[in-house]
Design a protein around this motif. Structure first.
Motif, PDB file in Angstrom:
ATOM      1  N   PRO A  23      13.254  10.461  10.026  1.00 61.94           N
ATOM      2  CA  PRO A  23      13.127  11.006   8.666  1.00 61.94           C
ATOM      3  C   PRO A  23      14.396  10.873   7.831  1.00 61.94           C
ATOM      4  CG  PRO A  23      13.300  12.762  10.289  1.00 61.94           C
ATOM      5  CD  PRO A  23      13.148  11.498  11.053  1.00 61.94           C
ATOM      6  N   ASP A  24      15.567  10.830   8.478  1.00 65.51           N
ATOM      7  CA  ASP A  24      16.818  10.767   7.724  1.00 65.51           C
ATOM      8  C   ASP A  24      17.256   9.332   7.453  1.00 65.51           C
ATOM      9  OD1 ASP A  24      16.943  13.539   7.840  1.00 65.51           O
ATOM     10  OD2 ASP A  24      18.065  13.533   9.735  1.00 65.51           O
ATOM     11  N   ARG A  25      16.561   8.364   8.024  1.00 68.60           N
ATOM     12  CA  ARG A  25      17.031   6.984   7.917  1.00 68.60           C
ATOM     13  C   ARG A  25      16.048   6.058   7.195  1.00 68.60           C
ATOM     14  NH1 ARG A  25      17.432   4.209  12.165  1.00 68.60           N
ATOM     15  NH2 ARG A  25      19.270   3.018  11.502  1.00 68.60           N
ATOM     16  N   LEU A  26      14.888   6.567   6.835  1.00 73.50           N
ATOM     17  CA  LEU A  26      13.878   5.697   6.211  1.00 73.50           C
ATOM     18  C   LEU A  26      13.291   6.355   4.982  1.00 73.50           C
ATOM     19  CD1 LEU A  26      12.020   3.200   6.138  1.00 73.50           C
ATOM     20  CD2 LEU A  26      10.454   4.425   7.666  1.00 73.50           C
ATOM     21  N   GLN A  27      13.374   5.667   3.886  1.00 74.59           N
ATOM     22  CA  GLN A  27      12.649   6.030   2.661  1.00 74.59           C
ATOM     23  C   GLN A  27      11.794   4.824   2.258  1.00 74.59           C
ATOM     24  OE1 GLN A  27      16.330   6.339   2.434  1.00 74.59           O
ATOM     25  NE2 GLN A  27      15.966   8.266   3.543  1.00 74.59           N
ATOM     26  N   PHE A  28      10.729   5.098   1.573  1.00 82.29           N
ATOM     27  CA  PHE A  28       9.864   3.978   1.182  1.00 82.29           C
ATOM     28  C   PHE A  28       9.092   4.311  -0.079  1.00 82.29           C
ATOM     29  CE2 PHE A  28       7.015   6.562   3.775  1.00 82.29           C
ATOM     30  CZ  PHE A  28       5.822   6.517   3.076  1.00 82.29           C
ATOM     31  N   ALA A  29       8.602   3.274  -0.709  1.00 80.09           N
ATOM     32  CA  ALA A  29       7.740   3.390  -1.890  1.00 80.09           C
ATOM     33  C   ALA A  29       6.745   2.234  -1.861  1.00 80.09           C
ATOM     34  CB  ALA A  29       8.559   3.348  -3.175  1.00 80.09           C
ATOM     35  N   VAL A  30       5.469   2.566  -1.895  1.00 82.39           N
ATOM     36  CA  VAL A  30       4.400   1.562  -1.907  1.00 82.39           C
ATOM     37  C   VAL A  30       3.683   1.671  -3.245  1.00 82.39           C
ATOM     38  CG1 VAL A  30       2.302   0.706  -0.805  1.00 82.39           C
ATOM     39  CG2 VAL A  30       4.141   1.696   0.590  1.00 82.39           C
ATOM     40  N   ALA A  31       3.785   0.640  -4.046  1.00 76.93           N
ATOM     41  CA  ALA A  31       3.237   0.679  -5.408  1.00 76.93           C
ATOM     42  C   ALA A  31       1.715   0.552  -5.391  1.00 76.93           C
ATOM     43  CB  ALA A  31       3.842  -0.446  -6.242  1.00 76.93           C
ATOM     44  N   GLU A  32       1.114   1.110  -6.405  1.00 78.83           N
ATOM     45  CA  GLU A  32      -0.311   0.878  -6.657  1.00 78.83           C
ATOM     46  C   GLU A  32      -0.449  -0.444  -7.408  1.00 78.83           C
ATOM     47  OE1 GLU A  32      -2.799   2.668  -5.659  1.00 78.83           O
ATOM     48  OE2 GLU A  32      -1.760   4.472  -4.939  1.00 78.83           O
ATOM     49  N   LEU A  33      -1.383  -1.282  -6.975  1.00 76.95           N
ATOM     50  CA  LEU A  33      -1.567  -2.600  -7.602  1.00 76.95           C
ATOM     51  C   LEU A  33      -3.020  -2.748  -8.046  1.00 76.95           C
ATOM     52  CD1 LEU A  33       0.420  -4.766  -5.005  1.00 76.95           C
ATOM     53  CD2 LEU A  33       1.255  -3.756  -7.134  1.00 76.95           C
ATOM     54  N   PRO A  34      -3.407  -2.069  -9.129  1.00 78.62           N
ATOM     55  CA  PRO A  34      -4.807  -2.110  -9.557  1.00 78.62           C
ATOM     56  C   PRO A  34      -5.290  -3.497  -9.934  1.00 78.62           C
ATOM     57  CG  PRO A  34      -3.411  -1.104 -11.247  1.00 78.62           C
ATOM     58  CD  PRO A  34      -2.566  -1.237 -10.018  1.00 78.62           C
ATOM     59  N   ALA A  35      -4.389  -4.360 -10.415  1.00 82.30           N
ATOM     60  CA  ALA A  35      -4.808  -5.706 -10.826  1.00 82.30           C
ATOM     61  C   ALA A  35      -5.144  -6.593  -9.637  1.00 82.30           C
ATOM     62  CB  ALA A  35      -3.710  -6.362 -11.669  1.00 82.30           C
ATOM     63  N   LEU A  36      -4.672  -6.204  -8.448  1.00 82.94           N
ATOM     64  CA  LEU A  36      -4.890  -7.027  -7.252  1.00 82.94           C
ATOM     65  C   LEU A  36      -5.659  -6.294  -6.171  1.00 82.94           C
ATOM     66  CD1 LEU A  36      -1.302  -8.555  -6.951  1.00 82.94           C
ATOM     67  CD2 LEU A  36      -3.358  -9.789  -7.628  1.00 82.94           C
ATOM     68  N   ALA A  37      -5.964  -5.033  -6.385  1.00 82.12           N
ATOM     69  CA  ALA A  37      -6.460  -4.180  -5.305  1.00 82.12           C
ATOM     70  C   ALA A  37      -7.721  -4.710  -4.650  1.00 82.12           C
ATOM     71  CB  ALA A  37      -6.700  -2.765  -5.832  1.00 82.12           C
ATOM     72  N   GLN A  38      -8.659  -5.247  -5.425  1.00 79.31           N
ATOM     73  CA  GLN A  38      -9.958  -5.633  -4.869  1.00 79.31           C
ATOM     74  C   GLN A  38     -10.042  -7.105  -4.480  1.00 79.31           C
ATOM     75  OE1 GLN A  38     -12.190  -3.350  -4.014  1.00 79.31           O
ATOM     76  NE2 GLN A  38     -10.633  -1.918  -4.784  1.00 79.31           N
ATOM     77  N   PHE A  39      -8.932  -7.794  -4.487  1.00 81.13           N
ATOM     78  CA  PHE A  39      -8.943  -9.188  -4.057  1.00 81.13           C
ATOM     79  C   PHE A  39      -8.847  -9.280  -2.538  1.00 81.13           C
ATOM     80  CE2 PHE A  39      -7.635  -9.842  -8.479  1.00 81.13           C
ATOM     81  CZ  PHE A  39      -8.431 -10.926  -8.818  1.00 81.13           C
ATOM     82  N   ARG A  40      -9.486 -10.309  -1.991  1.00 84.60           N
ATOM     83  CA  ARG A  40      -9.436 -10.539  -0.543  1.00 84.60           C
ATOM     84  C   ARG A  40      -8.000 -10.789  -0.109  1.00 84.60           C
ATOM     85  NH1 ARG A  40     -11.457 -15.252   0.551  1.00 84.60           N
ATOM     86  NH2 ARG A  40     -11.861 -14.837   2.750  1.00 84.60           N
TER      87      ARG A  40
END
Length: 356
Positions: free
Chosen positions: A239-256
């Motif tokens: 918990p003290d060594r990892l931070q992260f951020a995963v963006a929302e990608l609505p323009a690509l979300a439903q692509f294979r």
């Protein structure tokens, strides 16, 4: 299954095609007009006789292509049919026009010469048109064979591509699973209080993730969900060594999107970027699509130790490159960029396809 060329040819009709009938009719009209001009014979009389002979030759040509002895090739059978039919059809015109007086009619020198001329013209035009028709048919069959071969080759290539992607994915799945279990083992061996929560999160994660490992219809949205769950699990371990951020990608979300592909990059970022770093680091996942050209970019970056000069791409990255090109075509590729002051950014470039 598409019939093989031999099967398609064996079902050839014994009747002439409309195109053949149209060609013979046109030739009959032109020849009748020429003979009418040279002999001053009424056009209707000439056309009826030439048309009768032409029709007989056309039927003989078509029938010989369908029914012929096995020891005789179709082309030879057709030419033989023309040679036999021409004099008989010419004689038939005399019988039909004169009835019982046909023999007396043919004894006249002028009539006999005209009959012989009719036979010669029938043979000449019949053989000429037969050769041209057989040449066109041979070319059409060659084109059909090429198209059939191309279709079969494309089918085999698709089957080979599917098998190759399944093999590559089978190499990735155990790699991911065993690495995750190794992390749990390390926590248990160290007596960490986080071992229990991590194990519970791992079980919940695997219950959600395992049905999707072989999902051929996976989308980028489902892949991003897996990445978030994976990083949550990793943050419980450090918990003290990892931070992260995963963006929302609505323009690509439903692509294979290839299943486990993005997760492979994130796992590499944790294993080779964050874990070796003394201070840990941050992982970010994002992307966008060019609205003009339609090209997509999805990236994973970390602020870990970066890539050493002697580093070589591992099995996961090599398999991912192959899977990406197999999934999206040869234009798809992977780019690696060093980040300042340290870290690595891996970019996936491809033209997406909508989920069917």
């Amino acid at each position: 299954m598409t019939p093989a060329p031999s099967t398609a040819r064996s079902s050839r009709s014994a009747l002439p095609t409309l195109r053949q009938a149209a060609i013979v009719t046109t030739a009959t009209l032109l020849l009748s007009w020429l003979l009418h001009s040279l002999t001053s014979t009424p056009f209707a009389t000439v056309f009826s006789r030439v048309g009768f002979v032409g029709g007989c030759l056309l039927m003989a040509y078509s029938a010989a292509g369908k029914w012929h002895p096995r020891w005789l090739a179709p082309g030879a059978a057709r030419l033989l049919a023309i040679v036999l039919t021409a004099p008989l059809a010419s004689l038939g015109t005399a019988v039909l026009s004169q009835g019982g007086n046909a023999l007396a009619y043919l004894r006249k020198t002028e009539t006999l010469v005209g009959h012989i001329l009719m036979v010669i013209l029938a043979l000449a035009f019949g053989l000429l048109f037969s050769l041209l028709a057989m040449r066109n048919e041979r070319r059409a069959n060659e084109r059909a064979d090429r198209l059939q071969a191309e279709l079969e080759r494309n089918t085999l290539e698709r089957e080979l591509l599917d098998a190759r992607m399944r093999l590559l994915q089978a190499q990735i799945e155990p790699h991911f699973l065993f690495n995750t279990l190794a992390n749990v083992e390390a926590l248990v061996a160290a007596g960490s209080n986080n071992a229990g929560p991590v194990l519970r999160h791992l079980i919940a994660y695997l219950r959600a993730a395992m049905p999707r490992l072989g999902d051929a219809d996976a989308t980028l949205d489902t892949e991003l969900q897996l990445v978030r769950n994976y990083l949550e699990l990793k943050r419980l371990r450090m918990p003290d060594r990892l931070q992260f951020a995963v963006a929302e990608l609505p323009a690509l979300a439903q692509f294979r999107f290839p299943a486990m592909a993005l997760l492979t990059l994130v796992e590499n970022a944790v294993r080779h970027g964050i874990d070796p770093s003394v201070d840990g680091g941050r992982i970010e996942v994002g992307g966008h699509r060019d609205p003009a050209g339609g090209k997509a970019l999805v990236w994973v970056s970390d602020s870990g130790v970066g890539m050493s000069e002697t580093a070589q791409p591992g099995t996961g990255l090599s398999n991912l490159r192959t899977r990406l090109q197999a999934f999206y075509g040869g234009d798809a590729h992977i780019e690696l960029h060093e980040q300042a002051p340290h870290g690595l950014r891996v970019e996936l470039h491809f033209y997406p396809e909508p989920k069917p």
